[in-house]
Design an enzyme around this catalytic site. Sequence first.
Site, mmCIF file in Angstrom:
data_model
loop_
_atom_site.group_PDB
_atom_site.id
_atom_site.type_symbol
_atom_site.label_atom_id
_atom_site.label_comp_id
_atom_site.label_asym_id
_atom_site.label_seq_id
_atom_site.Cartn_x
_atom_site.Cartn_y
_atom_site.Cartn_z
ATOM 1 N N HIS A 91 -9.544 1.189 4.805
ATOM 2 C CA HIS A 91 -8.300 1.452 5.508
ATOM 3 C C HIS A 91 -8.307 2.161 6.882
ATOM 4 C CE1 HIS A 91 -3.988 2.561 6.324
ATOM 5 N NE2 HIS A 91 -3.690 1.657 5.725
ATOM 6 N N GLU B 27 -5.234 -5.030 10.786
ATOM 7 C CA GLU B 27 -4.144 -3.726 10.897
ATOM 8 C C GLU B 27 -4.700 -3.097 12.295
ATOM 9 O OE1 GLU B 27 -2.380 -2.769 6.996
ATOM 10 O OE2 GLU B 27 -4.225 -1.523 7.198
ATOM 11 N N SER C 83 3.388 -2.202 10.521
ATOM 12 C CA SER C 83 4.907 -2.195 10.622
ATOM 13 C C SER C 83 5.424 -3.627 10.413
ATOM 14 C CB SER C 83 5.190 -1.689 11.934
ATOM 15 O OG SER C 83 4.776 -0.404 12.255
ATOM 16 N N LYS D 116 -0.014 4.366 -0.523
ATOM 17 C CA LYS D 116 -0.716 5.441 -0.013
ATOM 18 C C LYS D 116 -0.311 6.497 -0.771
ATOM 19 C CE LYS D 116 0.184 3.724 4.469
ATOM 20 N NZ LYS D 116 0.083 3.866 6.167
ATOM 21 N N ASN E 91 0.837 -1.323 0.003
ATOM 22 C CA ASN E 91 0.006 -0.064 -0.124
ATOM 23 C C ASN E 91 0.960 1.214 0.085
ATOM 24 O OD1 ASN E 91 -1.740 2.035 0.415
ATOM 25 N ND2 ASN E 91 -2.302 1.520 2.543
ATOM 26 N N GLY F 169 2.441 2.209 10.605
ATOM 27 C CA GLY F 169 3.401 3.565 10.578
ATOM 28 C C GLY F 169 4.059 3.816 11.728
ATOM 29 N N GLU G 89 -6.788 4.776 7.930
ATOM 30 C CA GLU G 89 -6.783 6.269 7.441
ATOM 31 C C GLU G 89 -7.654 6.652 6.808
ATOM 32 O OE1 GLU G 89 -2.768 5.719 5.260
ATOM 33 O OE2 GLU G 89 -1.867 5.118 6.989
HETATM 34 C C1 PEP Z 1 -0.689 0.243 5.864
HETATM 35 O O1 PEP Z 1 -0.709 1.188 5.566
HETATM 36 O O2 PEP Z 1 -1.462 -0.645 5.842
HETATM 37 C C2 PEP Z 1 0.331 -0.297 6.753
HETATM 38 C C3 PEP Z 1 0.319 -1.513 7.407
HETATM 39 O O3 PEP Z 1 1.487 0.593 6.994
HETATM 40 P P1 PEP Z 1 3.018 0.346 7.416
HETATM 41 O O4 PEP Z 1 3.433 -0.842 7.193
HETATM 42 O O5 PEP Z 1 3.713 1.230 7.194
HETATM 43 O O6 PEP Z 1 2.916 0.108 9.037
#
Ligand code: PEP
Length: 252
Positions: free
Chosen positions: A95, A164, A209, A11, A9, A170, A97
């Site tokens: 997601h 998630e 992460s 973003k 992803n 992040g 976000e």
């Molecule tokens: C994500 O944006 O779905 C995500 C898991 O980001 P990160 O791997 O940077 O934590």
Amino acid sequence: MRRPILAANWKMNKSAGEAQAFAEKLLPAIADASSLDVVIAPPFTALDRLGRALGGSAVELAAQNVNAEPAGAHTGEISVSMLLEFGCRYGIVGHSERRAIYGETNGQVAAKAKALQAAGIRPIVCVGETLEERDGAETLSVVGRQLDESLVGVAGKELVIAYEPVWAIGTGRVATPDIAQQVHAFVRERLGTLYGEVADSIRIQYGGSVKPDNAAELMAQSDIDGALVGGASLESDSFAQLVSIVARAVQA
Ligand code: PEP
């Protein structure tokens, strides 16, 4: 056996040119990745160029979002048929976000997932609790409600779920393999209530992460079928490493 799925992803990162350069470096590095599905969700503006650069490879394109309506007065939005034009095979919906910053509701997530499925695009439906909810011992009730309400009218076939935990996205804070497995097992149980035996074939990705140095342990868990990766998917080297770690986990 469920075929693992590793999805990037990106973003709001990468120009079309950067996406092309990424594909040109990635493809030779993952030539032996036939035991898993590899998916990249670039910004909409890079779908065309990335799709061309990936052409002929097994790496598939995903959208990061979609509007559930087929067409019309929705300034700034992208429809399912527009995604089909670029060859998208997956679409990320819900997601954290989008839920937190843009107020996306479970009902909207369900409408988007249904619209994708109607066009033959596989939804990746994201769920996950905030730190406050985890600290308040609400993880399972929050994730359970997100699943119940985000999957209304959504078919189980070809569905992908991404668990998630918001506190791990992040932040560099990854859920321990045990914590992730506990929630994944709960998600599968809930999918069983919603879809019966089909739940055994639904892939559940972990996201938050994920990096080359923590992926193997996560992927070894019985209900973790791959990963949705943000930060570590932006460099072709680390993404290629993740591809081979997930591929090795399948063979183990
Ligand atoms: C994500 O944006 O779905 C995500 C898991 O980001 P990160 O791997 O940077 O934590």
